[in-house]
Write an enzyme that holds these catalytic residues in place. Structure first.
Site, PDB file in Angstrom:
ATOM      1  N   LYS A  38       0.698  -1.464   0.157  1.00 55.28           N
ATOM      2  CA  LYS A  38       0.259  -0.126   0.302  1.00 55.28           C
ATOM      3  C   LYS A  38       1.037   0.963  -0.299  1.00 55.28           C
ATOM      4  CE  LYS A  38      -4.655   0.853   0.506  1.00 55.28           C
ATOM      5  NZ  LYS A  38      -5.822  -0.132  -0.452  1.00 55.28           N
TER       6      LYS A  38
ATOM      7  N   ASP B 298      -7.201   4.077  -5.373  1.00 58.35           N
ATOM      8  CA  ASP B 298      -7.892   4.252  -3.775  1.00 58.35           C
ATOM      9  C   ASP B 298      -8.461   5.276  -3.206  1.00 58.35           C
ATOM     10  OD1 ASP B 298      -7.413   2.216  -1.293  1.00 58.35           O
ATOM     11  OD2 ASP B 298      -7.366   4.301   0.072  1.00 58.35           O
TER      12      ASP B 298
END
Length: 453
Positions: free
Chosen positions: A129, A169
């Site tokens: 991430k 995201d």
């Protein structure tokens, strides 16, 4: 946090002492380790190989400065991150988040969750991430382009089609991915599938935009059928958020026979008893990038409520199915109790970790079907992996082909989770089942590969 296993307790205590300020990360780890109690008890080789110690520590953390110039010619500085958490089953895979709340704890929690989410898809992708505390709201297209180019100038040193494949995201949609991909291509002089969520003209996949929201509903539908012998048909649905996940969850809920009546953004929320108008919501949020006040102004049946501290927001509306699709820890214990009192049948998570531990406990105790984020919202990363496959093969699948594969993956996650839970005497527990099913695949790969990393 207290565990029955002395091994888990020792690992968690050490992690907590080293990361005491990282509350989101510790919350995510505690939730997974709690589910792994019976797995650790039945498999002593996990301790012998140090699997838990290794899986809670990222393989690599990259933090860097992002300097860019705003439209007034002023230099701005943000902080960038990429956490490459686990590559046991494939290259690191996970989104990039641009939001003022981004810090190392948030990125680590998201990366840790991504390990198990990606494993659950059954596709060969590891967990990672990244992101920045840059806030895209109120920025011009040129400012966002300059930031994305500066961000990618550092990030490109650490990623690649077979190493680490970021995606979007919160705060990173098609525009941002395009700017980042253009800079990567400029610096590397190569055209590879290094980012997913790309535009259809340069290697993107049909159904990627819809994937997380659609996948959430496919998961919820299959869980309802398997555990409650029902489905979306005729059900009232409460949805939080008004971004990509929420919009397409609302759209698919309609297609499955449900009636979504709420959505929300950072300033307020909408209750529309006639059902959310998807086309209007898309126009307001995807085209105009405006607030929900514009939705309410154009829709006479809609009630707009300004966000206030302490209120339940969308969760105060009577519903059969609740789909939290906004951000972490948005649904607390009081919200859960209100949903329970209003007769909710199922709560399935579209955002990452949107329910607090107390809320999850209350929902499960009341017999509400609860689908955890790492399983329920895995459709986005699953379709990103399908985009990677298309890029590798230089192919372009139809919307129907991708959607069919997505539906198959999401229904498979439900059944794999239920099978894993039943294996350890936790019948019907989708939370434990998802954690166990995701963990066992990664642990087996880590054991097979030794302790070289």
């Amino acid at each position: 946090m207290k565990f029955e296993s002395s091994y888990l307790q020792r690992v968690y205590d050490g992690l907590e002492s080293r990361n005491a300020e990282q509350k989101e990360f510790l919350q995510a780890v505690a939730e997974v380790l709690e589910s792994l109690e019976p797995v650790v008890a039945a498999n002593p080789e996990l301790e012998r190989w140090g699997i838990i110690e290794r899986i809670v520590e990222p393989e690599r953390i990259i933090q860097f400065r992002v300097s860019w110039v705003d439209d007034n010619g002023k230099v701005q500085v943000n902080r960038g991150y990429r956490v490459q958490f686990n590559s046991a089953i494939g290259p690191y895979k996970g989104g990039l988040r641009l939001h003022p709340s981004v810090n190392l704890s948030v990125i680590k929690f998201l990366g840790f969750e991504q390990i198990f989410k990606n494993s659950l898809t059954t596709l060969p992708i590891g967990g990672g991430k990244g992101g920045s505390d840059f806030d895209p709201k109120g920025k011009s297209d040129m400012e966002i382009m300059r930031f994305c180019q500066a961000f990618m100038t550092e990030l490109e040193k650490h990623i690649g089609a077979d190493t680490d494949v970021p995606a979007g995201d919160i705060g990173v949609g098609g525009r941002e991915i395009g700017f980042m991909y253009g800079q990567y291509k400029r610096l590397r002089n190569e055209f590879t599938g290094v980012l997913t969520g790309k535009g259809l003209t340069y290697g993107g996949s049909l159904a990627r935009t819809e994937a997380t929201g659609y996948g959430l509903c496919y998961y919820t539908q299959e869980a309802l059928k398997s555990l409650r012998n029902t489905d979306f048909n005729g059900k009232t649905v409460a949805v939080s958020g008004a971004g990509n996940v929420a919009i397409y969850a609302i759209q698919k809920a309609y297609q499955l026979g449900g009636k979504p009546v709420t959505c929300s953004d950072s300033t307020g929320w909408i209750y529309d008893p006639e059902g959310i108008d998807v086309d209007l919501l898309k126009e307001v949020k995807e085209v105009k990038r405006a607030r929900l006040t514009e939705y309410a102004a154009a829709r006479p049946s809609a009630e707009y409520h300004e966000k206030k501290n302490g209120e339940h927001g969308v969760w105060s509306v009577k519903c059969d199915i609740a789909l939290p699709c906004a951000t972490q820890n948005e649904l607390d214990e009081n919200d859960a109790k209100m949903l329970i009192d209003n007769g909710v049948l199922a709560v399935c998570e579209g955002a990452n970790m949107p329910s607090t531990p107390a809320a999850i406990e209350a929902l499960k105790k009341a017999g509400v079907l609860f689908g955890p984020a790492k399983a329920a919202n895995a459709g986005g990363v699953a379709t990103s992996a399908l985009e990677m496959s298309q890029n590798s093969e230089r192919l372009h699948w139809t919307f129907e082909e991708v959607d069919e594969k997505l539906q198959h993956i999401m229904t498979g996650i439900v059944h794999n989770s239920l099978d894993a839970a039943a294996k350890y005497g936790l019948d019907g527990d989708l939370v434990a089942g998802a954690n166990i099913a995701g963990f066992e695949k990664v642990a087996d790969a880590m054991i097979a590969q030794g302790v070289a990393y």
